[in-house]
Design an enzyme around this catalytic site. Structure first.
Site, PDB file in Angstrom:
ATOM      1  N   LYS A  98       0.831  -1.200   0.000  1.00  0.00           N
ATOM      2  CA  LYS A  98       0.000   0.000   0.000  1.00  0.00           C
ATOM      3  C   LYS A  98       0.872   1.258   0.000  1.00  0.00           C
ATOM      4  CE  LYS A  98      -3.642  -0.678   2.508  1.00  0.00           C
ATOM      5  NZ  LYS A  98      -4.242  -0.908   3.831  1.00  0.00           N
ATOM      6  N   ARG A 147      -3.328   3.030   8.697  1.00  0.00           N
ATOM      7  CA  ARG A 147      -3.613   1.702   8.125  1.00  0.00           C
ATOM      8  C   ARG A 147      -2.369   0.845   8.050  1.00  0.00           C
ATOM      9  NH1 ARG A 147      -8.460   2.466   4.710  1.00  0.00           N
ATOM     10  NH2 ARG A 147      -8.778   4.695   4.494  1.00  0.00           N
ATOM     11  N   GLY A 188      -7.919  -7.421   5.263  1.00  0.00           N
ATOM     12  CA  GLY A 188      -8.689  -7.436   6.505  1.00  0.00           C
ATOM     13  C   GLY A 188      -7.990  -8.068   7.697  1.00  0.00           C
ATOM     14  N   MET A 198      -5.212  -7.060   9.324  1.00  0.00           N
ATOM     15  CA  MET A 198      -4.603  -6.185  10.331  1.00  0.00           C
ATOM     16  C   MET A 198      -5.476  -4.949  10.534  1.00  0.00           C
ATOM     17  SD  MET A 198      -0.643  -6.770   9.393  1.00  0.00           S
ATOM     18  CE  MET A 198      -0.886  -6.549   7.675  1.00  0.00           C
ATOM     19  N   ARG A 255      -4.213  -1.383  -5.956  1.00  0.00           N
ATOM     20  CA  ARG A 255      -3.333  -2.560  -5.894  1.00  0.00           C
ATOM     21  C   ARG A 255      -3.769  -3.510  -7.006  1.00  0.00           C
ATOM     22  NH1 ARG A 255      -5.947  -4.330  -0.162  1.00  0.00           N
ATOM     23  NH2 ARG A 255      -8.066  -4.453  -0.905  1.00  0.00           N
ATOM     24  N   HIS A 271     -15.911  -9.457   2.477  1.00  0.00           N
ATOM     25  CA  HIS A 271     -14.772 -10.265   2.918  1.00  0.00           C
ATOM     26  C   HIS A 271     -14.820 -11.672   2.322  1.00  0.00           C
ATOM     27  CE1 HIS A 271     -12.721 -12.948   5.819  1.00  0.00           C
ATOM     28  NE2 HIS A 271     -11.810 -11.979   5.795  1.00  0.00           N
ATOM     29  N   GLU A 290      16.297 -41.138  -4.122  1.00  0.00           N
ATOM     30  CA  GLU A 290      15.296 -40.916  -3.069  1.00  0.00           C
ATOM     31  C   GLU A 290      15.785 -41.368  -1.697  1.00  0.00           C
ATOM     32  OE1 GLU A 290      11.696 -43.105  -3.940  1.00  0.00           O
ATOM     33  OE2 GLU A 290      12.788 -44.784  -4.782  1.00  0.00           O
ATOM     34  N   SER A 294      15.937 -39.564 -11.418  1.00  0.00           N
ATOM     35  CA  SER A 294      14.650 -38.937 -11.148  1.00  0.00           C
ATOM     36  C   SER A 294      14.545 -38.791  -9.630  1.00  0.00           C
ATOM     37  CB  SER A 294      13.514 -39.799 -11.690  1.00  0.00           C
ATOM     38  OG  SER A 294      12.295 -39.187 -11.366  1.00  0.00           O
ATOM     39  N   GLY A 320      13.062 -38.706  -6.295  1.00  0.00           N
ATOM     40  CA  GLY A 320      11.856 -39.148  -5.592  1.00  0.00           C
ATOM     41  C   GLY A 320      11.810 -38.386  -4.285  1.00  0.00           C
ATOM     42  N   THR A 321      11.297 -37.186  -4.364  1.00  0.00           N
ATOM     43  CA  THR A 321      11.406 -36.302  -3.191  1.00  0.00           C
ATOM     44  C   THR A 321      10.419 -36.656  -2.086  1.00  0.00           C
ATOM     45  OG1 THR A 321      10.160 -34.752  -4.540  1.00  0.00           O
ATOM     46  CG2 THR A 321      12.513 -34.323  -4.267  1.00  0.00           C
ATOM     47  N   ASP A 340      10.145 -39.839  -0.818  1.00  0.00           N
ATOM     48  CA  ASP A 340      10.997 -40.650   0.064  1.00  0.00           C
ATOM     49  C   ASP A 340      12.213 -39.859   0.541  1.00  0.00           C
ATOM     50  OD1 ASP A 340      10.113 -43.310   0.704  1.00  0.00           O
ATOM     51  OD2 ASP A 340      10.012 -43.641  -1.461  1.00  0.00           O
ATOM     52  N   CYS A 397      10.050 -36.546  -9.610  1.00  0.00           N
ATOM     53  CA  CYS A 397       8.734 -37.180  -9.736  1.00  0.00           C
ATOM     54  C   CYS A 397       8.024 -37.280  -8.395  1.00  0.00           C
ATOM     55  CB  CYS A 397       8.859 -38.545 -10.399  1.00  0.00           C
ATOM     56  SG  CYS A 397       9.807 -39.716  -9.423  1.00  0.00           S
ATOM     57  N   TYR A 454      13.239 -31.874 -16.374  1.00  0.00           N
ATOM     58  CA  TYR A 454      11.778 -31.914 -16.330  1.00  0.00           C
ATOM     59  C   TYR A 454      11.283 -32.047 -14.897  1.00  0.00           C
ATOM     60  CZ  TYR A 454      12.165 -36.972 -15.632  1.00  0.00           C
ATOM     61  OH  TYR A 454      12.459 -38.203 -15.124  1.00  0.00           O
TER      62      TYR A 454
HETATM   63  C1  PEP Z   1       9.052 -40.577  -4.228  1.00  0.00           C
HETATM   64  O1  PEP Z   1       9.492 -41.232  -3.292  1.00  0.00           O
HETATM   65  O2  PEP Z   1       9.197 -39.363  -4.340  1.00  0.00           O
HETATM   66  C2  PEP Z   1       8.282 -41.223  -5.302  1.00  0.00           C
HETATM   67  C3  PEP Z   1       7.877 -40.557  -6.353  1.00  0.00           C
HETATM   68  O3  PEP Z   1       7.949 -42.517  -5.126  1.00  0.00           O
HETATM   69  P1  PEP Z   1       6.799 -43.046  -4.180  1.00  0.00           P
HETATM   70  O4  PEP Z   1       5.962 -41.892  -3.774  1.00  0.00           O
HETATM   71  O5  PEP Z   1       6.045 -44.038  -4.983  1.00  0.00           O
HETATM   72  O6  PEP Z   1       7.562 -43.665  -3.065  1.00  0.00           O
HETATM   73 MG    MG Z   2       9.668 -43.378  -3.457  1.00  0.00          MG
END
Ligand code: PEP
Ligand code: MG
Length: 897
Positions: free
Chosen positions: A28, A98, A107, A109, A342, A461, A750, A769, A771-772, A774, A836, A856
């Site tokens: 603001k 304000r 809304g 604050m 805004r 609101h 992973e 890849s 495997g976030t 795990d 993934c 990717y």
């Molecule tokens: C992961 O671990 O990120 C993954 C994609 O495999 P999963 O969820 O099947 O363990």
């Molecule tokens: Mg996994």
């Protein structure tokens, strides 16, 4: 420190700040400064920086040295420009105070208006405006607001006072109260104030200002503001700024008005002035939904010149900010003042249309439209289900309200936010039904599928918050009467109780009795055009996680460029398959196992053929079996008995086998590549199914790009072992088929150890890849299945900023990903890498993946458009940052020591 600049003045056609100083001046404040310098008619004022808020929080309410003097000097600046004096008995300056953080928190604050009024200045205001009633009305409003915001005097006590007087006078409306009544009210309000606070209402304007500034700073740390920031993932801000600005009045007579407007329709994006105004009213009357405002277009009829001036300003603002604006204005005795502007919140549909139109109108270029005008959550909204209108019968319609936020929602009626949150936690779908919502309700609103209110306009609101979140909302549905006490609402004919199902259509403003079917969204031409633009600016691929040909086809429709993860375990369910799978699992010998796997092979192969067909010409990453085997076995006695009979073995033997397979910690047990290593015949069958399917597709003259992915690898030796099995099978399959297919063998990263030894693994693997899911589980040591028990508390306590299973933890897990990327590339500079885990569909995590140079991201089909936009924006933003420093704050060092 005492020479440090903490207060930034604006007004009179110049300013000490500009819009690039958003972090320091809040959104603001930065906008007011900017508007002032481009010559818009704004009331003069000043902004106290967010650094001061940070200091205030840290020093328990103390002001930094020198602030008092800078505030005084800035007050003189307003006095000079307005030719008024703070606290003066004949020419009083009144100000508004304000909040305003760098990110909008509508809304959340506090605000105080009419500050500077006291027993003397109220006389001055009365004389100046020749309107004693107005002056005392302002005064009593000020006592109410100051009492509530600064001293926590309950608003109801003031309401009781005014209602009491109205009852005594036998009048219904506030407007029916005369001058003497207003004076009487001031006295009664002062008494309420004194009773509640134990002291007199402060008469010194500087003292009033000091308290009000403290209240705004203090509201940054209020529970509701903290909750709002958490729900909206707002982090990293210093605090709120405080904007002190000369008051102008929309309630000085019939040549006065106040209103809010959007420069375009925020619901569908139409290029038209959209909003509401009230003649002879104060700003909060419009937003509070107490009086029903008039359509902004009617302003043309009652104040034609001012309407045209406003229209010119809206065009100017759009060109200046290159975005649709949400403006608050006041007309004081025929003179237009812009109070704030805004970037306007809008629906997904509107966001896309506005982006397309603004490019057509040469307001901005395509790259900026993609970078700034549509947010990932807007696309998410477009993917919202819609109500199948043909299924709605006339008699089922309970009422019609304003189409405040599109999308269909179906849920059980709840009348308060707490219940909404509780029911949501139990897995129920709810619709929050309120007369009107307030910032206190944000938790419940967030927990609900949709929101229904019986009062309030398109800028109420409920409407503003719901639109921002992309949650369906019907607002101001006057057809229904809500009774909180009896937990019902009725339209006069039908009574709906708490817990009953209703459906709402936020695009039509329709409320329907019962649980209606919803259908998937339809995309219009604007969407397709916009997504084409998105792809021209994107250089990171977006794939999908899909296990079925249907999901693959859907994801391809949404623009997926391949499959980043096909989890094969889901393919083993279904009558015949699960039988063979179970036979394989309980086999006592390799021979038995092989025979069971043979039965599974044709199913797997057919699945892969169909998936390859759906993804023809695009890469498909198939992951080998990952979960612990006992997940496929029954655990109920009855089922076990039936299975034993089916398999022709003793029930006791089967139970013993199941017991043997059960693990204390299955997530860290016999799963992933450990299965394929202990039972290579499983890997053999899966590799055969994949490659035979690929050969068959190739023989049909179609392009196929199989990628075989080995899960849960922690050492390069594990990878080498599995790869060897696959290569041997490949040789056999190709020989039998007298045909070959190019394929890759890669791995998931992973397990933290895999990230640490990524260079060794990279010398063997053809892709990584991440495997976030795990990787997060194992890096934090939080079980994916059990973390729910404490995550909520961790988020509430601020121990975690985000749920790390939704938003990638850049600091910890992200460091491991970065390390693996660097180590992998040090061995193979062209090694293909993607992600993934669930994070592949989260916009901020997508941006992080882009910054690491991943090839990717892969996410669920419905997140594909979101990830495409996030990837394009990541690139455009990194280029914007690299090529210019325009977006950087001119900060002059931290105030907090
Ligand atoms: C992961 O671990 O990120 C993954 C994609 O495999 P999963 O969820 O099947 O363990
Ligand atoms: Mg996994």
């Amino acid at each position: 420190m005492d020479r440090k600049k903490m207060v930034y003045k604006f007004g009179g056609g110049s300013a000490e700040g500009d819009r690039a100083m958003k972090q320091l001046l809040g959104g603001k404040g930065a906008n007011l400064a900017e508007m002032s310098s481009i010559g818009l008619p704004i009331p003069p004022g000043f902004t106290i920086s967010t650094e001061v808020c940070q200091y205030y929080s840290k020093h328990k309410g103390d002001w930094p040295e020198g602030l008092e003097e800078q505030v005084q000097e800035a007050i003189h600046h307003i006095e000079d420009l307005m030719d008024l004096e703070f606290g003066d008995s004949s020419n009083p300056l009144l100000v508004s105070v304000r909040s305003g953080a760098a990110q909008s928190m509508p809304g959340m604050m506090d605000t105080v208006l009419n500050l500077g009024l006291n027993d003397k200045s109220v006389q001055g205001l009365a004389a100046k405006t020749d309107n004693e009633r107005f002056a005392f009305d302002c005064y009593r409003r000020f006592i109410d607001m100051f009492g509530g915001v600064v001293m926590q005097v309950p608003h109801e006590e003031f309401e009781e006072a005014i209602q009491g007087l109205k009852d005594e006078k036998s009048v219904e409306l506030d407007t029916e109260l005369g001058v003497e009544d207003m004076k009487e009210l001031v006295d009664r309000y002062k008494a309420v104030y004194r009773k509640s606070t134990g002291h007199m209402f402060p008469q010194n304007p500087s003292e009033q200002l000091h308290y009000a500034i403290n209240a705004v700073f203090g509201s940054w740390d209020s529970n509701r503001a903290i909750k709002y920031r958490r729900i909206n993932k707002i982090t990293g801000l210093l605090g709120t700024a405080v904007n002190v600005q000369a008051m102008v009045y929309g309630n000085m007579g019939d040549d006065c008005a106040t209103g809010v407007c959007f420069t375009r329709n925020p619901s569908d994006g139409t290029n038209e002035l959209y909003g509401e105004f009230l003649i002879n009213a104060q700003g909060e009357d419009v937003v509070a939904g107490i009086r029903t405002p008039r359509n902004i277009n009617e302003l043309k009829e009652v104040m034609s010149d001012t309407y045209h001036e406003l229209r010119e300003i809206t065009h100017k603002l759009e060109r200046h900010y290159q975005d649709m604006q949400d403006i608050e204005f006041t007309i004081q005795q025929g003179k237009l003042f812009i109070l704030q502007t805004r970037n306007g919140k809008r629906t997904g549909k509107a966001a896309v249309k506005i982006a397309i139109d603004m490019v057509d109108e040469v307001i901005l270029k395509k790259d900026k439209a993609v970078e700034n005008l549509v947010q990932p959550n807007h696309l998410d909204q477009l993917l919202h289900p819609q109500l199948d209108e043909s299924s709605v019968k006339e008699e089922e319609i309970l009422g019609k309200g304003l189409p405040a936020s599109p999308g269909a929602a179906v849920g059980k009626v709840v009348f308060d936010s707490e219940t909404a949150e509780e029911m949501k936690a139990e897995g129920e779908s709810v619709i929050l039904v309120r007369i009107e919502t307030s910032p206190e309700d944000v938790g419940g609103m967030s927990a609900s599928e949709g929101i229904l209110t019986s009062r309030g306009g398109m800028t109420s609101h409920a409407a503003v918050v719901a639109r921002g979140w992309g949650k369906p909302c019907v607002a101001g549905c006057g057809d229904i009467i809500i009774n909180y006490e009896n937990q019902i609402f009725t339209n006069g004919k039908v009574t709906v109780h708490a817990g009953d199902w209703i459906s709402i259509d936020g695009a039509q403003g329709m409320v329907i009795n019962g649980k209606k079917e919803v259908e998937p969204p339809k995309f219009d031409d604007n969407y397709h055009t916009f997504m084409k633009w998105v792809d021209t600016f994107r250089d990171m691929d977006v794939r999908t996680n899909a296990d079925t040909p249907e999901d693959a086809a859907k994801a391809r429709e949404y623009g997926a460029q391949g499959i980043g993860l096909a989890r094969t375990e889901h393919m083993f369910f279904g009558d015949e398959r699960i039988k063979a799978m179970r036979r394989m699992i309980i086999s006592e010998s390799e021979e038995e196992r092989r025979s069971a796997l043979e039965a599974l092979l044709p199913y797997q192969k057919q699945d892969f053929i169909e998936i390859f067909e759906a993804m023809e010409g695009l890469p498909v990453t198939v992951r080998l079996l990952d979960p612990p085997l006992h997940e496929f076995l029954p655990d109920e006695d009855e089922e076990i008995a039936a299975l034993a009979e089916d398999l022709g073995i003793k029930e006791a033997d089967l139970k013993r086998k199941i017991r043997l397979l059960s693990e204390f910690n299955p997530m860290l047990g016999h799963r992933g590549c450990r299965l394929g290593i202990t039972y290579p015949e499983i890997t053999e069958m899966q590799a055969r199914a994949i490659l035979e399917a690929a050969v068959e597709i190739k023989k049909q003259g179609k392009e196929v790009q199989p990628e075989i992915m080995i899960p849960l690898v922690g050492t390069s030796e594990e990878f080498i072992h599995e790869r060897h099995v696959i290569d041997e099978i490949a040789e056999k399959v190709f020989e039998e088929a007298e045909e070959t297919v190019e394929f890759k063998v890669g791995t998931m990263i992973e397990i933290p150890r895999a990230a640490i030894v990524a260079d060794k693994i990279a010398s063997e693997a053809e892709f990584f890849s991440f495997g976030t899911n795990d990787l997060t589980q194992m890096t934090f040591g939080y079980s994916r299945d059990d973390a729910g028990k404490f995550l909520e508390l961790y988020l509430n306590e601020g121990i975690l900023k985000h749920d790390p299973f939704q938003v990638l933890d850049e600091e910890g897990v992200g460091s491991l990903v970065r390390m693996a990327v660097e180590k992998g590339h040090s061995v193979k500079p062209d090694l293909k890498m993607g992600i993934c885990g669930e994070h592949g569909g989260d916009p901020s995590s997508v941006a992080f993946c882009y910054s690491l140079g991943l090839n990717y991201v892969s996410c669920s089909p419905y997140r594909v458009p979101v990830a495409r936009l996030a990837a394009a924006q990541a690139r455009l933003r990194s280029e914007s940052t690299a090529s210019s420093t325009r977006g950087e704050d001119k900060k002059s060092g931290e105030l907090v020591s």
